[in-house]
Scaffold this active site. Structure first.
Site, mmCIF file in Angstrom:
data_model
loop_
_atom_site.group_PDB
_atom_site.id
_atom_site.type_symbol
_atom_site.label_atom_id
_atom_site.label_comp_id
_atom_site.label_asym_id
_atom_site.label_seq_id
_atom_site.Cartn_x
_atom_site.Cartn_y
_atom_site.Cartn_z
ATOM 1 N N HIS A 171 -6.736 -27.305 -13.497
ATOM 2 C CA HIS A 171 -6.622 -27.090 -12.050
ATOM 3 C C HIS A 171 -5.761 -25.875 -11.710
ATOM 4 O O HIS A 171 -6.121 -25.074 -10.850
ATOM 5 C CB HIS A 171 -6.052 -28.337 -11.374
ATOM 6 C CG HIS A 171 -6.389 -28.444 -9.927
ATOM 7 N ND1 HIS A 171 -6.576 -29.638 -9.296
ATOM 8 C CD2 HIS A 171 -6.586 -27.496 -8.973
ATOM 9 C CE1 HIS A 171 -6.875 -29.431 -8.020
ATOM 10 N NE2 HIS A 171 -6.884 -28.123 -7.798
ATOM 11 N N TYR A 182 -6.664 -35.067 -5.925
ATOM 12 C CA TYR A 182 -7.187 -35.511 -4.636
ATOM 13 C C TYR A 182 -7.018 -37.012 -4.445
ATOM 14 O O TYR A 182 -7.041 -37.493 -3.309
ATOM 15 C CB TYR A 182 -8.677 -35.179 -4.501
ATOM 16 C CG TYR A 182 -9.054 -33.728 -4.568
ATOM 17 C CD1 TYR A 182 -8.108 -32.702 -4.554
ATOM 18 C CD2 TYR A 182 -10.399 -33.360 -4.655
ATOM 19 C CE1 TYR A 182 -8.481 -31.372 -4.633
ATOM 20 C CE2 TYR A 182 -10.779 -32.035 -4.728
ATOM 21 C CZ TYR A 182 -9.817 -31.044 -4.725
ATOM 22 O OH TYR A 182 -10.205 -29.730 -4.811
#
Length: 272
Positions: free
Chosen positions: A112, A54
């Protein structure tokens, strides 16, 4: 809902007691945008979710620190991206995440996605080491299949605390919920509002009209009824408050849940 009441007072999910309602922070890229994190914590949220990819760990960490909630009361999660999943890269990138977040530990560190540099044996050994060193409290995985979860358990010393996956009325994977229940793991639903698409789904709209509420509220309540924790993104105070109320106070009946379960279409927002 009393604003002084926190999600801790309402519900937690899985053996690791993951707070049932969190704030997703993808897209909160600036200090001004990340003020939503501070607002959320002061409103009663106790679960904050970010990720290396992010690019906002620093502003999220600053926003956590800016609030009046002690760090030990915040369940802070981040994720190691796919190109950092070689053993030594996990160790170094996790330490860099802690530095950016301004914290000595995270409560939950996820793989992730099980792609690119991911190798169950070597990647997960690094996660175990980070946990042994006290830099992470819990190990999580994200975007795994049931088969990949089983392989991960075979290679981890630590239990899997949580599996984060896309989950909403247009993309449900009940086999993941069954698997998590069997192993005492939390399922954390990201994009629980399907990027806003739930407002266009007839079945969700009908349930919302029945309860005199919004399709977004129904989508969150449905995910909670399925046993998921939810981490919707929100930036405004009104949306933060609405999401918290929907996920903690709106109760759907069995008929509502079955109606949404029966939606005959699928839309995965984040395919591999």
């Amino acid at each position: 809902m009393d604003e002084r009441r926190t999600v801790d007072d309402v519900d937690r999910v899985g053996d690791a007691a993951v707070p049932a309602v969190g704030l997703g922070t993808m897209g909160l890229d600036t200090a001004a945008e990340a003020r939503a994190v501070t607002t959320a914590l002061e409103m009663g949220y106790r679960h904050v979710d970010t990720a290396q990819i992010y690019g906002n760990e620093a502003v999220v960490g600053d926003a956590v620190a800016a609030g009046d909630v002690p760090r030990e009361d915040v369940f802070l999660a981040t994720k190691v991206w796919a190109d950092e999943l070689a053993h030594d890269d996990v160790l170094s990138s996790a330490r860099e995440s802690l530095e950016r977040l301004g914290t000595e530990y995270v409560d939950l560190l996820y793989v992730h996605r099980p792609i690119d540099a991911y190798d169950p044996e070597t990647t997960l050994a690094a996660f175990d080491r980070l946990r042994e060193e006290g830099l992470i409290r819990n190990v999580g995985v994200s975007n795994f299949t049931v088969e990949e979860l089983a392989t991960a358990r075979d290679h981890l010393d630590a239990p899997i605390a949580a599996h984060q996956t896309e989950y909403h009325p247009l993309f449900a994977r009940p086999e993941l919920l069954d698997d998590a229940r069997d192993h005492g793991e939390a399922v954390v639903a990201y994009s629980p509002l399907a990027g806003g698409l739930v407002s266009e789904v007839e079945e969700v709209v009908a349930v919302a009209e029945k309860h005199d509420t919004t399709p977004h509220a129904v989508s969150l309540a449905w995910a909670r009824a399925k046993g998921c924790a939810v981490v919707p993104k929100a930036s405004s105070e009104s949306h933060l408050r609405a999401n918290l109320a929907a996920a903690t106070t709106l109760e759907l009946d069995d008929e509502d849940v079955v109606r949404i379960d029966g939606i005959d279409r699928e839309r995965e927002l984040f395919p591999e």
